[in-house]
Design a protein around this motif. Sequence first.
Motif, PDB file in Angstrom:
ATOM      1  N   ALA A   1      -9.556  11.265  17.853  1.00 31.27           N
ATOM      2  CA  ALA A   1      -9.197  10.309  16.798  1.00 31.27           C
ATOM      3  C   ALA A   1      -9.883  10.661  15.478  1.00 31.27           C
ATOM      4  CB  ALA A   1      -9.563   8.894  17.217  1.00 31.27           C
ATOM      5  N   THR A   2     -11.124  11.102  15.549  1.00 33.29           N
ATOM      6  CA  THR A   2     -11.822  11.523  14.329  1.00 33.29           C
ATOM      7  C   THR A   2     -11.094  12.684  13.670  1.00 33.29           C
ATOM      8  OG1 THR A   2     -13.983  10.741  15.063  1.00 33.29           O
ATOM      9  CG2 THR A   2     -13.962  12.516  13.438  1.00 33.29           C
ATOM     10  N   ALA A   3     -10.657  13.636  14.474  1.00 35.95           N
ATOM     11  CA  ALA A   3      -9.904  14.772  13.927  1.00 35.95           C
ATOM     12  C   ALA A   3      -8.604  14.302  13.280  1.00 35.95           C
ATOM     13  CB  ALA A   3      -9.617  15.787  15.028  1.00 35.95           C
ATOM     14  N   ARG A   4      -7.967  13.306  13.867  1.00 31.55           N
ATOM     15  CA  ARG A   4      -6.715  12.791  13.293  1.00 31.55           C
ATOM     16  C   ARG A   4      -6.975  12.070  11.974  1.00 31.55           C
ATOM     17  NH1 ARG A   4      -3.464   9.741  17.972  1.00 31.55           N
ATOM     18  NH2 ARG A   4      -1.710  10.021  16.538  1.00 31.55           N
ATOM     19  N   LEU A   5      -8.096  11.342  11.885  1.00 29.89           N
ATOM     20  CA  LEU A   5      -8.465  10.714  10.616  1.00 29.89           C
ATOM     21  C   LEU A   5      -8.661  11.771   9.534  1.00 29.89           C
ATOM     22  CD1 LEU A   5      -9.477   8.418   8.758  1.00 29.89           C
ATOM     23  CD2 LEU A   5     -11.740   8.711   9.813  1.00 29.89           C
ATOM     24  N   HIS A   6      -9.393  12.817   9.862  1.00 28.32           N
ATOM     25  CA  HIS A   6      -9.653  13.868   8.883  1.00 28.32           C
ATOM     26  C   HIS A   6      -8.360  14.580   8.484  1.00 28.32           C
ATOM     27  CE1 HIS A   6     -14.270  14.274   9.322  1.00 28.32           C
ATOM     28  NE2 HIS A   6     -13.882  13.093   9.771  1.00 28.32           N
TER      29      HIS A   6
ATOM     30  N   TYR B   1       0.833  -1.195   0.000  1.00 30.38           N
ATOM     31  CA  TYR B   1       0.000   0.000   0.000  1.00 30.38           C
ATOM     32  C   TYR B   1       0.875   1.255   0.000  1.00 30.38           C
ATOM     33  CZ  TYR B   1      -3.325  -3.561   1.355  1.00 30.38           C
ATOM     34  OH  TYR B   1      -4.085  -4.697   1.385  1.00 30.38           O
ATOM     35  N   ASP B   2       0.322   2.334  -0.542  1.00 28.28           N
ATOM     36  CA  ASP B   2       1.058   3.592  -0.519  1.00 28.28           C
ATOM     37  C   ASP B   2       1.201   4.118   0.908  1.00 28.28           C
ATOM     38  OD1 ASP B   2       1.323   4.011  -3.437  1.00 28.28           O
ATOM     39  OD2 ASP B   2      -0.859   4.127  -3.369  1.00 28.28           O
ATOM     40  N   TYR B   3       0.125   3.964   1.680  1.00 24.24           N
ATOM     41  CA  TYR B   3       0.120   4.448   3.060  1.00 24.24           C
ATOM     42  C   TYR B   3      -0.669   3.473   3.929  1.00 24.24           C
ATOM     43  CZ  TYR B   3       1.526   8.893   0.945  1.00 24.24           C
ATOM     44  OH  TYR B   3       2.192   9.855   0.237  1.00 24.24           O
ATOM     45  N   ALA B   4      -0.455   3.561   5.227  1.00 20.65           N
ATOM     46  CA  ALA B   4      -1.252   2.807   6.197  1.00 20.65           C
ATOM     47  C   ALA B   4      -1.657   3.751   7.321  1.00 20.65           C
ATOM     48  CB  ALA B   4      -0.465   1.626   6.760  1.00 20.65           C
ATOM     49  N   LEU B   5      -2.926   3.726   7.677  1.00 17.90           N
ATOM     50  CA  LEU B   5      -3.400   4.479   8.836  1.00 17.90           C
ATOM     51  C   LEU B   5      -3.386   3.529  10.030  1.00 17.90           C
ATOM     52  CD1 LEU B   5      -6.380   6.541   7.347  1.00 17.90           C
ATOM     53  CD2 LEU B   5      -3.918   7.014   7.305  1.00 17.90           C
ATOM     54  N   ILE B   6      -2.534   3.813  10.994  1.00 18.35           N
ATOM     55  CA  ILE B   6      -2.335   2.926  12.138  1.00 18.35           C
ATOM     56  C   ILE B   6      -2.857   3.590  13.406  1.00 18.35           C
ATOM     57  CG2 ILE B   6      -0.360   1.802  11.050  1.00 18.35           C
ATOM     58  CD1 ILE B   6       1.465   3.503  12.848  1.00 18.35           C
TER      59      ILE B   6
END
Length: 410
Positions: free
Chosen positions: A385-390, A157-162
């Motif tokens: 966490a929602t803010a970090r996702l965005h 994958y290009d990136y991973a959200l961990i």
Amino acid sequence: MPIISDVRTAVRLAERLLKSRRSRRGLARRLPSAPAPAPGTVEIAVYFADGPVNMYQVRQWYAPLAELAATHPVAIVSRSPGTMLTLLDESPVPVVYARQVVDLERFVDEQAPKIVFYVNQNARNFQMMRYGRMWHVFVNHGESDKMYMTTNQFKAYDYALIAGDAARDRLSDALWDYDLDNRAIAIGRPQADHFAGAAPYPSDDRTVVLYAPTWEGDRPAAAYGSIASHGTAIAEQVLASPRHRLVYRPHPRSGVRDAGYKAAHERIVAAIASANAADPAAHHVYDDGAELGWQLAGADVAITDISAMIYDRLAVGKPLIVTRPVAPEADVDERGYLSDANWLRASDVDQALARIDAAATDADELAKLQHWVQRYFGDTTPGVATARLHDAVERLVARWHEVAAERGEA
């Protein structure tokens, strides 16, 4: 025995074929009237190639995706007719059916998404990953210390959200020459900002015990399931106590490979029904619903196997007991939280009720949990966490525009 096994296999295959045909017929009736995203409107695609049995992997992303769609339009791409039917009923964002590769090609041509999320490591992911003018991002369907979380497939994958520091350290230890600084983005657990559902039992003095075991696994190294080794004894003790309430939420695949495991699961379900019939005020729960949240947030004590449920519960910061696998081949990574877990061994399961009561009141155990919450998820204040996702999505979209401009393809 080989003949019996062959007959059973043939029956299972026939049942799957009939179910698939019913799903295709049902979908053929519904698709013509189903709403479809207008061309060029999907910025983020969530690619899900699995059948209905693994819907739990994408369901937990529904609420974060719906919120994200307010600023970056989202659609879920399904490859399975049964899954597509379910998504048409449930999904809060548009869904696209792409049974064949030619359907994927049409979707990519019409929508040109900038980001594609993947919630699992299905081999069919590679049929989507062949398209290069977008970021392919692994978001997974949970946080855990299972070997699944350190597979070399991350590099595809290009990136991973961990989730956080623990995930970062796992990947650093396991993967050679993987650019963590640029390719892994920590976001915590945004699903925890959207715990779903209301508890289906009254608020009373009973101690609520969530027992959330995983399935039996598809190989010895992943044999983490406890239903046959621990589960019936746990259920018997909790159901027999007038001071406790059992919420039993097994993995949806429990018993798909092992008849004995399935039989143990069915005994627990039957015991719950019997206990409720004997005492309707008990309100014990067999939970096989789509919603996940009230179980984790509401239980006074949770008992889980080695699975993502450990870490979903860990983020709540409430008492947690982990079953120790009985299979000697089971791969238990004890470098992280599991080095410090409140283990319940099969040899001690006759004391399960006493262990539950101790966990519910152990201040030292709760203090220890807080350390691991921070290590795995960072700041768990609601909304963070929602803010970090965005923020991660904005970063990826901005990078997409940078690269497109550099290549003259903006």
